[in-house]
Design an enzyme around this catalytic site. Structure first.
Site, PDB file in Angstrom:
ATOM      1  N   GLU A 166      12.534   8.218  -6.218  1.00  0.00           N
ATOM      2  CA  GLU A 166      13.861   8.026  -5.635  1.00  0.00           C
ATOM      3  C   GLU A 166      14.471   6.663  -5.970  1.00  0.00           C
ATOM      4  O   GLU A 166      14.686   5.829  -5.079  1.00  0.00           O
ATOM      5  CB  GLU A 166      13.797   8.221  -4.108  1.00  0.00           C
ATOM      6  CG  GLU A 166      13.289   9.595  -3.702  1.00  0.00           C
ATOM      7  CD  GLU A 166      13.262   9.797  -2.199  1.00  0.00           C
ATOM      8  OE1 GLU A 166      13.442   8.824  -1.446  1.00  0.00           O
ATOM      9  OE2 GLU A 166      13.049  10.939  -1.762  1.00  0.00           O
ATOM     10  N   GLU A 358       9.172  16.644  -3.045  1.00  0.00           N
ATOM     11  CA  GLU A 358       9.238  16.432  -1.588  1.00  0.00           C
ATOM     12  C   GLU A 358      10.251  17.401  -0.996  1.00  0.00           C
ATOM     13  O   GLU A 358      11.336  17.587  -1.555  1.00  0.00           O
ATOM     14  CB  GLU A 358       9.725  15.019  -1.231  1.00  0.00           C
ATOM     15  CG  GLU A 358       8.735  13.918  -1.423  1.00  0.00           C
ATOM     16  CD  GLU A 358       9.293  12.559  -1.001  1.00  0.00           C
ATOM     17  OE1 GLU A 358      10.161  12.502  -0.100  1.00  0.00           O
ATOM     18  OE2 GLU A 358       8.857  11.563  -1.600  1.00  0.00           O
TER      19      GLU A 358
HETATM   20  O1  IFM Z   1       9.515   9.349   3.904  1.00  0.00           O
HETATM   21  C1  IFM Z   1      10.431   9.492   2.875  1.00  0.00           C
HETATM   22  C2  IFM Z   1       9.762   9.304   1.525  1.00  0.00           C
HETATM   23  O2  IFM Z   1       9.114   8.084   1.431  1.00  0.00           O
HETATM   24  C3  IFM Z   1      10.796   9.376   0.433  1.00  0.00           C
HETATM   25  N1  IFM Z   1      11.584  10.557   0.544  1.00  0.00           N
HETATM   26  C4  IFM Z   1      12.157  10.893   1.825  1.00  0.00           C
HETATM   27  C5  IFM Z   1      11.075  10.847   2.897  1.00  0.00           C
HETATM   28  C6  IFM Z   1      11.677  11.211   4.269  1.00  0.00           C
HETATM   29  O3  IFM Z   1      12.698  10.328   4.603  1.00  0.00           O
END
Ligand code: IFM
Length: 453
Positions: A166, A358
């Site tokens: 990210e 994710e």
């Molecule tokens: O916890 C975070 C993760 O570190 C990065 N992506 C989003 C998740 C939830 O906010």
């Protein structure tokens, strides 16, 4: 009863990140990262929470692997803490740091779990921040040095690598909104940092690939399809700008198109310094794209005095009034957004493969008689798996799904207030409890198909 079956080689996993779970922040030669500094700065995190102990995974990794095995996980996405490997950011690698990940990788492989390793999930060594951090071009060289040290030790066994997690968050939340480490609030710095993050990705790709024949290398982006809140042309324009900010600013250069012109115009004088060949390096071909999806951006036009990008996302209350479910983060649940996103990625960018690296949701979980009943989390994941399956059916090369997260953990500025885990963590005792969603996900993996929660 099985509802929807996934391809035989579909990969089922969960994800975590080093600072969110490891703890042990001053053990075995680890030096502070920008998140140690930030979380220890009063007022920066909920309740003053820090990652000092987190889930104590640094000491409990063997038991945690057993839990993964119990769930039948085929893959586990973890990140490496740069300040364990190169505590001062560059120089002599710290053998004890490398030893930890060496044991972890061996433990995962012995449990038949494929490690997907992210190099950078936001824990820049503080020593590098002291020299300007991601806004300093030298940090790009430092990242390549770090990649080289990690691959030199783990590259014989690790087949899947992710350079960055990210970069939008690391770049903009960290340097423009200032709500993440290092807590800077300057658009020009943010754009320079973002450019260096992308450049370091491109420089690291061949380093990671060189370690082993067939190594797969990608980058993970948090992407949000952007929809206008109304039919008005102004809202449509705002949604296009939001798409530029969240998505195209990263996807376009990564897929060889350079930075999008409309956004360059919008950013104007804040644009980063770009040297000859930077864009070619950023566009180094990858083997997969990692997609983190939580919610779409539903956007309305606002004046520049409200937001310099001329748009704002509708509030949770507005989304709820439209009938959307809202998670504990205040994020609206909209699985169609994931399907639209995957189909669009395939249409516009044709990545060789996609992994959802994710996806998940925070809810206010309670332990009742030793169990955690979290039907909304299972329903959230199920609906997003349905959307993923629709994308697969329409030809998107989706190869796997990683639920965020294996266990509750340090949710950055929200500290320990938000629980995303399939496994509940009692932070007082470090007891782990499989939530109902974990038991349901285990059945999904075993069936390689959606099953009723
Ligand atoms: O916890 C975070 C993760 O570190 C990065 N992506 C989003 C998740 C939830 O906010």
């Amino acid at each position: 009863m099985a509802l929807t079956t996934f391809p035989d080689d579909f990969v089922w996993g969960t994800a975590t990140a080093a600072y969110q779970i490891e703890g042990a922040v001053d053990e075995d030669g680890r030096a502070p990262s920008i998140w140690d500094t930030f979380s220890h700065t009063p007022g920066k995190t909920f309740n003053g929470d820090t990652g000092d102990v987190a889930c104590d995974h640094y000491h409990r990794w063997e038991a945690d692997i057993k839990l993964m095995q119990d769930l039948g996980l085929q893959a586990y996405r973890l990140s490496i803490a740069w300040p364990r490997i190169l505590p001062q950011g560059t120089g002599q690698p710290n053998v004890q740091g490398l030893d930890f990940y060496d044991r972890l990788v061996d433990g995962l492989l012995a449990a038949n779990i494929t490690p997907f390793i992210t190099l950078y999930h936001w824990d820049l060594p503080q020593a590098l921040q002291d020299r300007g951090g991601w806004a300093n071009r030298e940090t790009v060289d430092a990242f390549v040095e770090y990649a080289d040290a990690v691959v030199g030790r783990l590259g014989d066994r690790v087949t899947h690598w992710i350079t960055h997690n990210e970069p939008w968050c690391a770049g903009f939340l960290g340097h423009y909104m200032g709500v993440h480490a290092p807590g800077i609030t300057d658009l020009k710095t943010a754009l320079q940092a973002t450019h260096h993050l992308l450049l370091s990705h491109g420089r690291a790709v061949p380093v990671l690939r060189s370690a082993r024949a067939g190594a797969q290398v990608g980058i993970t982006l948090n992407l949000s399809p952007s929809y206008p809140v109304s039919d008005s042309p102004a809202d449509a324009e705002a949604a296009k700008r939001a798409d530029g900010f969240f998505n195209r600013w990263f996807l376009d250069p990564l897929y060889g198109r350079g930075y999008p012109e409309d956004m360059q115009e919008l950013f104007g004088e804040a644009l980063p310094q770009i040297e000859a060949h930077d864009l070619d390096i950023i566009a180094t071909p990858t083997d997969f794209l990692g997609v983190n999806f939580y919610f779409p951006a539903v956007v309305r036009a606002v004046g520049p005095e409200v937001n310099p990008l001329g748009g704002e996302q509708r509030s949770a209350d507005e989304a709820a009034a439209e009938g959307r479910e809202i998670t504990a983060m205040g994020w609206e649940v909209n699985p169609d957004g994931l399907r639209d996103l995957l189909v669009r990625l395939q249409h516009d960018y044709q990545p060789k493969a996609i992994y959802i690296t994710e996806n998940g949701a925070a809810f206010e979980d309670q332990v009742v008689d030793g169990a955690v009943h979290d039907p909304r989390r299972s329903a959230y994941i199920q609906s997003h798996l349905e959307a993923s399956h629709q994308a697969l059916t329409s030809g998107v090369p989706l190869r796997g799904y990683f639920a965020w997260s294996l266990m509750d953990n340090f949710e950055w500025a929200y500290g320990y207030a938000k629980r995303f885990g399939l496994i509940y963590v009692d932070y007082g005792t470090q007891e782990r409890i499989l939530k109902d969603s974990a038991l349901w996900y285990k059945r999904v993996i075993a069936e390689n198909a959606l099953v009723e929660p």
